[in-house]
Design a protein around this motif. Structure first.
Motif, mmCIF file in Angstrom:
data_model
loop_
_atom_site.group_PDB
_atom_site.id
_atom_site.type_symbol
_atom_site.label_atom_id
_atom_site.label_comp_id
_atom_site.label_asym_id
_atom_site.label_seq_id
_atom_site.Cartn_x
_atom_site.Cartn_y
_atom_site.Cartn_z
ATOM 1 N N LYS A 113 1.946 -9.970 -12.272
ATOM 2 C CA LYS A 113 3.397 -9.915 -12.307
ATOM 3 C C LYS A 113 3.839 -10.111 -13.746
ATOM 4 N N VAL A 114 4.772 -9.296 -14.186
ATOM 5 C CA VAL A 114 5.274 -9.368 -15.550
ATOM 6 C C VAL A 114 6.777 -9.596 -15.493
ATOM 7 N N ALA A 115 7.259 -10.560 -16.260
ATOM 8 C CA ALA A 115 8.697 -10.824 -16.338
ATOM 9 C C ALA A 115 9.210 -10.294 -17.671
ATOM 10 N N GLY B 117 17.161 -1.262 -12.375
ATOM 11 C CA GLY B 117 16.736 -1.981 -11.177
ATOM 12 C C GLY B 117 15.525 -2.842 -11.503
ATOM 13 N N ASN B 118 14.434 -2.647 -10.783
ATOM 14 C CA ASN B 118 13.221 -3.418 -11.062
ATOM 15 C C ASN B 118 12.233 -2.643 -11.927
ATOM 16 N N GLN B 119 12.694 -1.564 -12.542
ATOM 17 C CA GLN B 119 11.849 -0.742 -13.405
ATOM 18 C C GLN B 119 12.205 -0.980 -14.866
ATOM 19 N N THR B 120 11.198 -1.138 -15.714
ATOM 20 C CA THR B 120 11.387 -1.328 -17.146
ATOM 21 C C THR B 120 10.907 -0.082 -17.870
#
Length: 50
Positions: A7-9, A32-35
């Motif tokens: 998991k990467v924050a 959203g939850n995509q970087t």
């Protein structure tokens, strides 16, 4: 390693006044939850001889 999870924050801070004054471009975009990472613009990839 078949059951490993990573998991990467990622936290993107707002640009400060100096960065805005220099017209700095942000290289990290969040959707959203995509970087999304954009390559930085440097003299090396502009074609300058330096």
């Amino acid at each position: 390693m078949s059951d490993s999870n990573v998991k990467v924050a990622v936290r993107v801070r707002p640009m400060n006044r100096r960065e805005k004054d220099l017209n700095t471009k942000c290289v990290v975009e969040m959707e959203g939850n995509q970087t999304i990472l954009h390559p930085p613009i440097t003299s090396a990839n502009k074609g300058d001889p330096r």
